[in-house]
Design a protein around this motif. Structure first.
Motif, mmCIF file in Angstrom:
data_model
loop_
_atom_site.group_PDB
_atom_site.id
_atom_site.type_symbol
_atom_site.label_atom_id
_atom_site.label_comp_id
_atom_site.label_asym_id
_atom_site.label_seq_id
_atom_site.Cartn_x
_atom_site.Cartn_y
_atom_site.Cartn_z
ATOM 1 N N ALA A 60 0.843 -1.203 0.000
ATOM 2 C CA ALA A 60 0.000 0.000 0.000
ATOM 3 C C ALA A 60 0.873 1.246 0.000
ATOM 4 C CB ALA A 60 -0.937 -0.014 1.204
ATOM 5 N N THR A 61 1.884 1.259 0.839
ATOM 6 C CA THR A 61 2.781 2.419 0.914
ATOM 7 C C THR A 61 3.462 2.658 -0.434
ATOM 8 O OG1 THR A 61 3.142 2.024 3.245
ATOM 9 C CG2 THR A 61 4.803 3.364 2.117
ATOM 10 N N ASN A 62 3.941 1.597 -1.058
ATOM 11 C CA ASN A 62 4.641 1.753 -2.341
ATOM 12 C C ASN A 62 3.698 2.291 -3.429
ATOM 13 O OD1 ASN A 62 7.033 0.815 -1.290
ATOM 14 N ND2 ASN A 62 6.663 -1.309 -1.914
ATOM 15 N N ILE A 63 2.483 1.769 -3.447
ATOM 16 C CA ILE A 63 1.507 2.184 -4.472
ATOM 17 C C ILE A 63 1.125 3.655 -4.252
ATOM 18 C CG2 ILE A 63 -0.872 1.816 -5.263
ATOM 19 C CD1 ILE A 63 -0.328 -1.236 -4.476
ATOM 20 N N LEU A 64 0.897 4.023 -3.007
ATOM 21 C CA LEU A 64 0.511 5.414 -2.706
ATOM 22 C C LEU A 64 1.678 6.355 -2.969
ATOM 23 C CD1 LEU A 64 -1.468 4.634 0.559
ATOM 24 C CD2 LEU A 64 -2.448 5.359 -1.628
ATOM 25 N N ASP A 65 2.896 5.921 -2.623
ATOM 26 C CA ASP A 65 4.078 6.765 -2.872
ATOM 27 C C ASP A 65 4.293 7.000 -4.370
ATOM 28 O OD1 ASP A 65 4.551 7.025 -0.208
ATOM 29 O OD2 ASP A 65 6.273 5.662 -0.133
ATOM 30 N N ALA A 66 3.823 6.061 -5.185
ATOM 31 C CA ALA A 66 3.952 6.219 -6.643
ATOM 32 C C ALA A 66 2.923 7.208 -7.193
ATOM 33 C CB ALA A 66 3.792 4.866 -7.326
ATOM 34 N N GLY A 67 2.022 7.672 -6.327
ATOM 35 C CA GLY A 67 1.037 8.666 -6.760
ATOM 36 C C GLY A 67 -0.259 8.085 -7.275
ATOM 37 N N LEU A 68 -0.427 6.785 -7.110
ATOM 38 C CA LEU A 68 -1.639 6.132 -7.616
ATOM 39 C C LEU A 68 -2.770 6.185 -6.594
ATOM 40 C CD1 LEU A 68 0.069 2.981 -9.125
ATOM 41 C CD2 LEU A 68 -1.218 4.657 -10.450
ATOM 42 N N GLY A 69 -3.994 6.233 -7.097
ATOM 43 C CA GLY A 69 -5.155 6.003 -6.244
ATOM 44 C C GLY A 69 -5.253 4.516 -5.946
ATOM 45 N N LEU A 70 -5.699 4.171 -4.749
ATOM 46 C CA LEU A 70 -5.743 2.766 -4.341
ATOM 47 C C LEU A 70 -7.127 2.457 -3.758
ATOM 48 C CD1 LEU A 70 -4.334 0.043 -3.850
ATOM 49 C CD2 LEU A 70 -3.386 0.998 -1.731
ATOM 50 N N TYR A 71 -7.839 1.549 -4.435
ATOM 51 C CA TYR A 71 -9.192 1.159 -4.024
ATOM 52 C C TYR A 71 -9.260 -0.374 -3.939
ATOM 53 C CZ TYR A 71 -10.745 5.931 -4.769
ATOM 54 O OH TYR A 71 -10.900 7.300 -4.669
ATOM 55 N N CYS A 72 -9.988 -0.879 -2.926
ATOM 56 C CA CYS A 72 -10.018 -2.324 -2.688
ATOM 57 C C CYS A 72 -11.433 -2.894 -2.748
ATOM 58 C CB CYS A 72 -9.433 -2.631 -1.305
ATOM 59 S SG CYS A 72 -7.664 -2.311 -1.221
#
Ligand code: G3P
Ligand code: MG
Length: 245
Positions: A200-212
């Motif tokens: 989650a941290t890596n995906i958010l740090d890449a600037g992506l929106g994250l939905y589950c």
């Protein structure tokens, strides 16, 4: 610089599909009544290339029709009931995507539209969906086009470059950075049980929106929000919104 395509903290999954037949107009209305501001819907195409809102390749589980949806004309599909066997909703139509968009527009709701091609129809499904979205989606309402299909997302990228896109995965693939960049996706949508805090941290740090997806348990939702996810897809938006407010 990538910006997440923000939808809502709680997205009604296939509409309010826990209490109404999934992917129908009444499921959209129920989601709105529940206080949801955004729904997720699945779209596939008839034999004459008209997009309909439906999850499965075949009609049996959710409708009174039989066989593959893509083997029927739009006129044939218009005569089908998609009440998922819920008697109180008998006769609920299998909606065309255009009808779902008209209702969402009336209700001023956002949409995550999942392009859900029958295998082999990845490109024509995306073409047909993009045409309807281009013609009828109100530009002032939130919209994200998503898919498990990378071929479908590539068509959406090329045909509607201004529309936000999301790659859907079950588990985070090793090439998620490359794939999201290649497809110019702003979000990653993934199966909730397969996400860990480091990912989650890596995906958010890449600037992506994250939905589950699909999150119907309040404590699971709270754990995901503590990891920083932007939102969850839930079949029970009312329960989830009440618990999180
Ligand atoms: O778009 C999120 C989620 O709906 C993907 O899985 O099978 O419910 O369409 P599925
Ligand atoms: Mg879906």
């Amino acid at each position: 610089m990538i910006e997440p395509a923000l939808l809502a903290k709680v997205i009604a999954h296939r509409g309010a599909s826990g209490t109404a037949p999934e992917n129908t107009l009444v499921a959209i209305s129920k989601a709105h009544e529940a206080g949801a501001t955004c729904v997720e819907l699945d779209a596939s195409i008839s034999s004459d290339n008209i997009p309909f809102v439906h999850h499965d390749d075949s009609l049996e589980r959710c409708t009174n029709g039989q066989g593959y949806l893509c083997a029927h004309t739009a006129e044939q599909l218009d005569a089908i009931s998609a009440d998922s066997g819920m008697r109180e909703f008998a006769g609920e139509p299998l909606p065309r995507l255009s009808a779902a968009i008209a209702l969402l527009s009336d209700l001023q709701m956002g949409l995550n539209l999942e392009i859900k091609p029958t295998p082999g129809l990845e490109e024509p499904t995306a073409h047909a969906v993009c045409n309807v979205v281009r013609d009828s989606w109100p530009s002032d309402l939130p919209l994200v086009l998503s898919s498990f299909s990378r071929e479908s997302l590539a068509v959406a990228r090329d045909e509607l470059p201004g529309a936000a896109r999301a790659l859907i995965v079950c588990a985070v693939p090793s090439d998620w950075r490359h794939q999201t960049q290649l497809l110019q996706c702003r979000n990653l949508h993934m199966a909730a049980p397969l996400l860990n805090a480091e990912q989650a941290t890596n995906i958010l740090d890449a600037g992506l929106g994250l939905y589950c997806f699909t999150v119907n348990n309040v404590s699971e939702a709270k754990t995901l929000f503590a990891m920083g996810v932007h939102g969850v897809f839930s079949d029970y938006p009312e329960k989830m919104l009440n618990a999180l407010s």
